[in-house]
Design an enzyme around this catalytic site. Sequence first.
Site, PDB file in Angstrom:
ATOM      1  CG  ASN A   7      -1.903   1.088   1.250  1.00 44.06           C
ATOM      2  OD1 ASN A   7      -1.848   1.988   0.415  1.00 44.06           O
ATOM      3  ND2 ASN A   7      -2.827   1.036   2.197  1.00 44.06           N
ATOM      4  CE  LYS A  14      -0.689  -1.603   7.176  1.00 38.16           C
ATOM      5  NZ  LYS A  14      -2.112  -1.353   7.370  1.00 38.16           N
ATOM      6  NE  ARG A  71      -6.626   0.476   0.533  1.00 38.01           N
ATOM      7  CZ  ARG A  71      -6.621   1.746   0.892  1.00 38.01           C
ATOM      8  NH1 ARG A  71      -5.490   2.410   1.008  1.00 38.01           N
ATOM      9  NH2 ARG A  71      -7.750   2.368   1.131  1.00 38.01           N
ATOM     10  CG  HIS A 160     -14.083   1.099   3.282  1.00 40.87           C
ATOM     11  ND1 HIS A 160     -14.966   1.800   4.084  1.00 40.87           N
ATOM     12  CD2 HIS A 160     -12.844   1.481   3.660  1.00 40.87           C
ATOM     13  CE1 HIS A 160     -14.281   2.581   4.907  1.00 40.87           C
ATOM     14  NE2 HIS A 160     -12.990   2.404   4.664  1.00 40.87           N
ATOM     15  NE  ARG A 221     -12.421  10.096   6.308  1.00 39.22           N
ATOM     16  CZ  ARG A 221     -12.190   8.895   5.781  1.00 39.22           C
ATOM     17  NH1 ARG A 221     -13.163   8.236   5.180  1.00 39.22           N
ATOM     18  NH2 ARG A 221     -10.999   8.367   5.827  1.00 39.22           N
ATOM     19  CG  MET A 264     -15.953   2.751  19.204  1.00 35.44           C
ATOM     20  SD  MET A 264     -17.282   3.962  19.474  1.00 35.44           S
ATOM     21  CE  MET A 264     -17.940   4.180  17.840  1.00 35.44           C
ATOM     22  NE  ARG A 265      -9.149   1.026  21.220  1.00 29.41           N
ATOM     23  CZ  ARG A 265      -8.133   0.613  20.480  1.00 29.41           C
ATOM     24  NH1 ARG A 265      -7.584  -0.544  20.722  1.00 29.41           N
ATOM     25  NH2 ARG A 265      -7.638   1.365  19.530  1.00 29.41           N
ATOM     26  N   GLY A 313     -16.397  -2.492  14.182  1.00 32.39           N
ATOM     27  CA  GLY A 313     -17.378  -3.554  13.919  1.00 32.39           C
ATOM     28  C   GLY A 313     -16.959  -4.895  14.504  1.00 32.39           C
ATOM     29  CD  GLU A 365      -9.131  -2.943   3.320  1.00 34.27           C
ATOM     30  OE1 GLU A 365      -9.047  -2.417   4.447  1.00 34.27           O
ATOM     31  OE2 GLU A 365      -9.233  -2.310   2.266  1.00 34.27           O
TER      32      GLU A 365
HETATM   33  P1  ADP Z   1      -8.698   1.865   9.705  1.00 36.10           P
HETATM   34  O1  ADP Z   1      -9.868   2.460   9.032  1.00 36.10           O
HETATM   35  O2  ADP Z   1      -7.631   2.864  10.018  1.00 36.10           O
HETATM   36  O3  ADP Z   1      -8.190   0.572   9.094  1.00 36.10           O
HETATM   37  P2  ADP Z   1      -9.528   0.155  11.909  1.00 36.10           P
HETATM   38  O4  ADP Z   1     -10.359  -0.770  11.111  1.00 36.10           O
HETATM   39  O5  ADP Z   1      -8.271  -0.339  12.495  1.00 36.10           O
HETATM   40  O6  ADP Z   1      -9.271   1.497  11.147  1.00 36.10           O
HETATM   41  O7  ADP Z   1     -10.468   0.698  13.088  1.00 36.10           O
HETATM   42  C1  ADP Z   1     -10.042   1.681  13.995  1.00 36.10           C
HETATM   43  C2  ADP Z   1     -11.149   1.921  15.009  1.00 36.10           C
HETATM   44  O8  ADP Z   1     -11.427   0.693  15.689  1.00 36.10           O
HETATM   45  C3  ADP Z   1     -10.831   2.965  16.083  1.00 36.10           C
HETATM   46  O9  ADP Z   1     -11.943   3.833  16.260  1.00 36.10           O
HETATM   47  C4  ADP Z   1     -10.643   2.120  17.318  1.00 36.10           C
HETATM   48  O10 ADP Z   1     -11.035   2.831  18.461  1.00 36.10           O
HETATM   49  C5  ADP Z   1     -11.599   0.978  17.064  1.00 36.10           C
HETATM   50  N1  ADP Z   1     -11.265  -0.185  17.896  1.00 36.10           N
HETATM   51  C6  ADP Z   1     -10.198  -0.992  17.812  1.00 36.10           C
HETATM   52  N2  ADP Z   1     -10.223  -1.903  18.806  1.00 36.10           N
HETATM   53  C7  ADP Z   1     -11.329  -1.650  19.549  1.00 36.10           C
HETATM   54  C8  ADP Z   1     -11.929  -2.221  20.717  1.00 36.10           C
HETATM   55  N3  ADP Z   1     -11.375  -3.255  21.346  1.00 36.10           N
HETATM   56  N4  ADP Z   1     -13.080  -1.687  21.148  1.00 36.10           N
HETATM   57  C9  ADP Z   1     -13.639  -0.643  20.527  1.00 36.10           C
HETATM   58  N5  ADP Z   1     -13.138  -0.069  19.450  1.00 36.10           N
HETATM   59  C10 ADP Z   1     -12.003  -0.544  18.941  1.00 36.10           C
END
Ligand code: ADP
Length: 385
Positions: A7, A14, A71, A160, A221, A264-265, A313, A365
């Site tokens: 990437n 990466k 990618r 995506h 965003r 999110m955490r 997710g 991915e």
């Molecule tokens: P990217 O779009 O950069 O690939 P990721 O798919 O790695 O992003 O997702 C990043 C998000 O996932 C962040 O908001 C992070 O807080 C959230 N995240 C990762 N692990 C956890 C977890 N254990 N609980 C809640 N949110 C999480």
Amino acid sequence: MLILVVNCGSSSIKYQVRDTNFDNDDQAVITKGLIENIGVDLPDHDAALEIMAEKLDEALGDREIEAVGHRVVHGGERFSEPVLVNNEIIRAIERLAPLAPLHNPAHAKGLRAVARKWPSLPQVVVFDTAFHRTMPEHVWRYAVPEEFYTLHGIRRYGFHGTSHDYVTGIAAELLGIDRSEFNAVIAHLGNGASVTAIKEGKSVDTSMGYTPLAGLVMGTRSGDIDPSVLTSFMERNPEVSAADMNRILNNESGLLAIAGSNDMRKVVEAKESGDSRAQLALDMTAYRLAKYIGGYHVAVGGMQALVFTAGIGENSAEFRALAVEQLGALGIKIDPELNAIRSDEPRVISTEDSLVKVLVVPTNEEKAIALATKDVVNQIWPDRG
Ligand code: ADP
């Protein structure tokens, strides 16, 4: 087949080397890494590749890479599937720079640098937009004067795609449904987030649009917004430029703007300790997602599954619960115990009596790009194995 997945960004590369004979990452990933500071410590992508090549030599010993999969963010209207790279394809990716100014020129540099370094290695490009080329015109057109589209290519593309495609395949398999008969809604929720409506295994709508700014409330965003917010704000603040607006909506909005963090955490933790801004941010984010899921349930003629993937997710049981809570009208229910289980495996988290299955399917991915690269190489040279 040993595949180097890369990437190439403007300041970093990466990479991951995968052996496609293995399925899970523990065995498939031979080595991976990140080369940073291109344009700072390293003059260009060629210099970064020299460093990567040394690291690969160390990690691979006498094994040799057989193909490279890249990618690429934007495939415009031309690319609807992965393709083998030649000079004309690299120029086509470069010509799409107006649609992805931060990404496509960097991808083109990476492609040329690899071609110079390893001239005999086949390279394949896998586009983030390609999976959404099956969307019908009434979905991808904007209701604006025609020259927006005809002169400037302004239409919805969606992103995506590699992830939505991969996750769709795994989800259909898990449920034992033939992909060509599978209707679903896929929620890819990472730092960037998008939802895709899957009808008969194909993308028929997706929440991102001309750029990845549209749709859901994301980490930084805004997602969907009345366009008059921009014009009105800029009229009141003449010193604010289009570039400023871009930065505000892409980097300073979303969860960060409402809750003060884009992680999110942290937002979930803050909510649990009674922070009302975090509560509001989560409510906004979950509500927007639920609206899209409801809309796409209609778009696909009734989904068989709702699938969660990517960082949030896959990992945030709290956020999944918040979103699904709002889907009672569709008869969707998740089982709190199944939802709480942490696992790297694709799994069902809905109750027995839920009218729609709810799944968590980890995305991958790099794996999807490696497999797509192998397919293209095998189609062209069937004896490469
Ligand atoms: P990217 O779009 O950069 O690939 P990721 O798919 O790695 O992003 O997702 C990043 C998000 O996932 C962040 O908001 C992070 O807080 C959230 N995240 C990762 N692990 C956890 C977890 N254990 N609980 C809640 N949110 C999480």
